[in-house]
Design an enzyme around this catalytic site. Sequence first.
Site, PDB file in Angstrom:
ATOM      1  N   ASP A 177      -8.103  -4.627  13.909  1.00  9.89           N
ATOM      2  CA  ASP A 177      -7.875  -3.215  13.577  1.00  9.89           C
ATOM      3  C   ASP A 177      -7.323  -3.151  12.158  1.00  9.89           C
ATOM      4  O   ASP A 177      -6.157  -2.817  11.935  1.00  9.89           O
ATOM      5  CB  ASP A 177      -6.910  -2.598  14.589  1.00  9.89           C
ATOM      6  CG  ASP A 177      -6.723  -1.108  14.383  1.00  9.89           C
ATOM      7  OD1 ASP A 177      -7.499  -0.510  13.610  1.00  9.89           O
ATOM      8  OD2 ASP A 177      -5.792  -0.542  14.986  1.00  9.89           O
ATOM      9  N   GLN A 206       0.826  -1.202   0.000  1.00 10.42           N
ATOM     10  CA  GLN A 206       0.000   0.000   0.000  1.00 10.42           C
ATOM     11  C   GLN A 206       0.863   1.256   0.000  1.00 10.42           C
ATOM     12  O   GLN A 206       2.060   1.204   0.273  1.00 10.42           O
ATOM     13  CB  GLN A 206      -0.904   0.002   1.239  1.00 10.42           C
ATOM     14  CG  GLN A 206      -0.132  -0.113   2.545  1.00 10.42           C
ATOM     15  CD  GLN A 206      -0.958  -0.682   3.670  1.00 10.42           C
ATOM     16  OE1 GLN A 206      -2.172  -0.546   3.720  1.00 10.42           O
ATOM     17  NE2 GLN A 206      -0.295  -1.339   4.618  1.00 10.42           N
ATOM     18  N   ASP A 254       0.658 -12.100   7.174  1.00  5.94           N
ATOM     19  CA  ASP A 254      -0.752 -12.006   6.816  1.00  5.94           C
ATOM     20  C   ASP A 254      -1.587 -12.567   7.971  1.00  5.94           C
ATOM     21  O   ASP A 254      -1.326 -13.670   8.463  1.00  5.94           O
ATOM     22  CB  ASP A 254      -0.997 -12.817   5.544  1.00  5.94           C
ATOM     23  CG  ASP A 254      -2.417 -12.705   5.031  1.00  5.94           C
ATOM     24  OD1 ASP A 254      -3.359 -12.881   5.831  1.00  5.94           O
ATOM     25  OD2 ASP A 254      -2.585 -12.449   3.829  1.00  5.94           O
ATOM     26  N   GLY A 255      -2.580 -11.811   8.420  1.00  2.11           N
ATOM     27  CA  GLY A 255      -3.397 -12.242   9.544  1.00  2.11           C
ATOM     28  C   GLY A 255      -4.090 -13.569   9.307  1.00  2.11           C
ATOM     29  O   GLY A 255      -4.229 -14.385  10.218  1.00  2.11           O
ATOM     30  N   ASP A 276       0.705  -7.807  11.813  1.00  2.00           N
ATOM     31  CA  ASP A 276       0.477  -6.864  10.715  1.00  2.00           C
ATOM     32  C   ASP A 276       1.231  -7.341   9.488  1.00  2.00           C
ATOM     33  O   ASP A 276       2.387  -7.761   9.591  1.00  2.00           O
ATOM     34  CB  ASP A 276       0.923  -5.453  11.106  1.00  2.00           C
ATOM     35  CG  ASP A 276       0.316  -4.390  10.204  1.00  2.00           C
ATOM     36  OD1 ASP A 276       0.691  -4.338   9.012  1.00  2.00           O
ATOM     37  OD2 ASP A 276      -0.524  -3.607  10.676  1.00  2.00           O
TER      38      ASP A 276
END
EC number: 2.5.1.16
Length: 291
Positions: A164, A36, A143-144, A111
Site C-alpha cells: 500500500d 514528504q 524503509d520497506g 512504513d
Amino acid sequence: MVSVPGPVSLIEPLSGNTILVIKINALHVVKRSKYQEIIIADTEDFGRALILDEYIQSSYYDEAYYHESLVHPAMVTHISPRDVLILGGGEGATLREALKHSTVKRAVMVDIDEDVVELSKKYLPQMHQGVFEDPRAQVVIEDGFVYVEKALKNGDKFDVVIMDLTDPYSSEIAKQLYSPEFFKKLVGLLREDGIIVTQAGNSFFFPEAYDMVLHGVKSSFPVVAEYNVWIPSFGYAVNYIIGSLKYDPTSLTAEEVEKRLKERGVKTLFYSGKTHVGLMNLPIYRKIRHV
C-alpha cells in the site's frame, strides 16, 4: 483544527494535462516530514482525507472502496493467511482490513514515515478504528526495502504481502519497491503458497509506469491477476495487481468468496463474492491490451 476563511482547494495533478480540484473546508495538519508533505484536511465531498505530496491517499467517504479492494481479493484467495506483511499504509486502514480475517495471527505494518503513522493515529480515527492496539498488529518504522532484506536474512516468512505504497510515478520514496528485483525478494519472503498484492496507480494516465509494475510481478510469479476500482476522491480508477505462487484469484466463485468471508468473520462495505468475480473479469479493452 484551522477553519478555512475563504474558498481553498486542493489542486491535484492527475497527469501532465489534467487536474482534480477538491474544496477544503478545514485543515487539521500541514507538515513537512523528513520524506514528504503531509496534509490532513476536511474536504467538502469526501470527508476527512490524508494528502501526501498533493495526492489524496484516502478519504473517509470512499476509503472502503480502496482498502477493501486492495486487501480482500488476495486474502480470500489464500486458503489460510496467518502472517501478513503490509508495506506502507500508514493511516492503518489496510492493517484494519487484514486483521478482519480471523485466520491472521500476525500482521506487520512497515512504513518509512513515522509522522504519517502518528498523525493518523490522532487525526484519522475512522481510518484505523483502533487497530494499532490489536495484539496481532506490529508497527515498524523503517524503509520497506530495508525491512524485507532484514527479514530475508532472518528467515522470516509470510503468507500474504500487501503493498500500500504511494504511486510509482507520484513520489520518489517508493520507486525501488516497484522494481523487478524487489518482487523477486518478496518471493523469497513468502511461503510456498504465498501471495502478494500491490496497488499500481493509474494505467490510463500512466501506462508505462503501470506496465513496469505489471512486468515486474509477471517476472516473479506464475499466477498474475489485474483489476481496477473507481475511487471518487482520486478522480480515476486505481489498478491493482496480484502475484501468486499457487492460488488463482480468478478461479474463485462468488459462493466460495462469501463462504470464506463468513468463516473468517469478515464484514465489508464494498467487497463481496459478486464484486470479486466482477473485479477479476477485465473489461474488453484491457484484455485486448495484453493479447
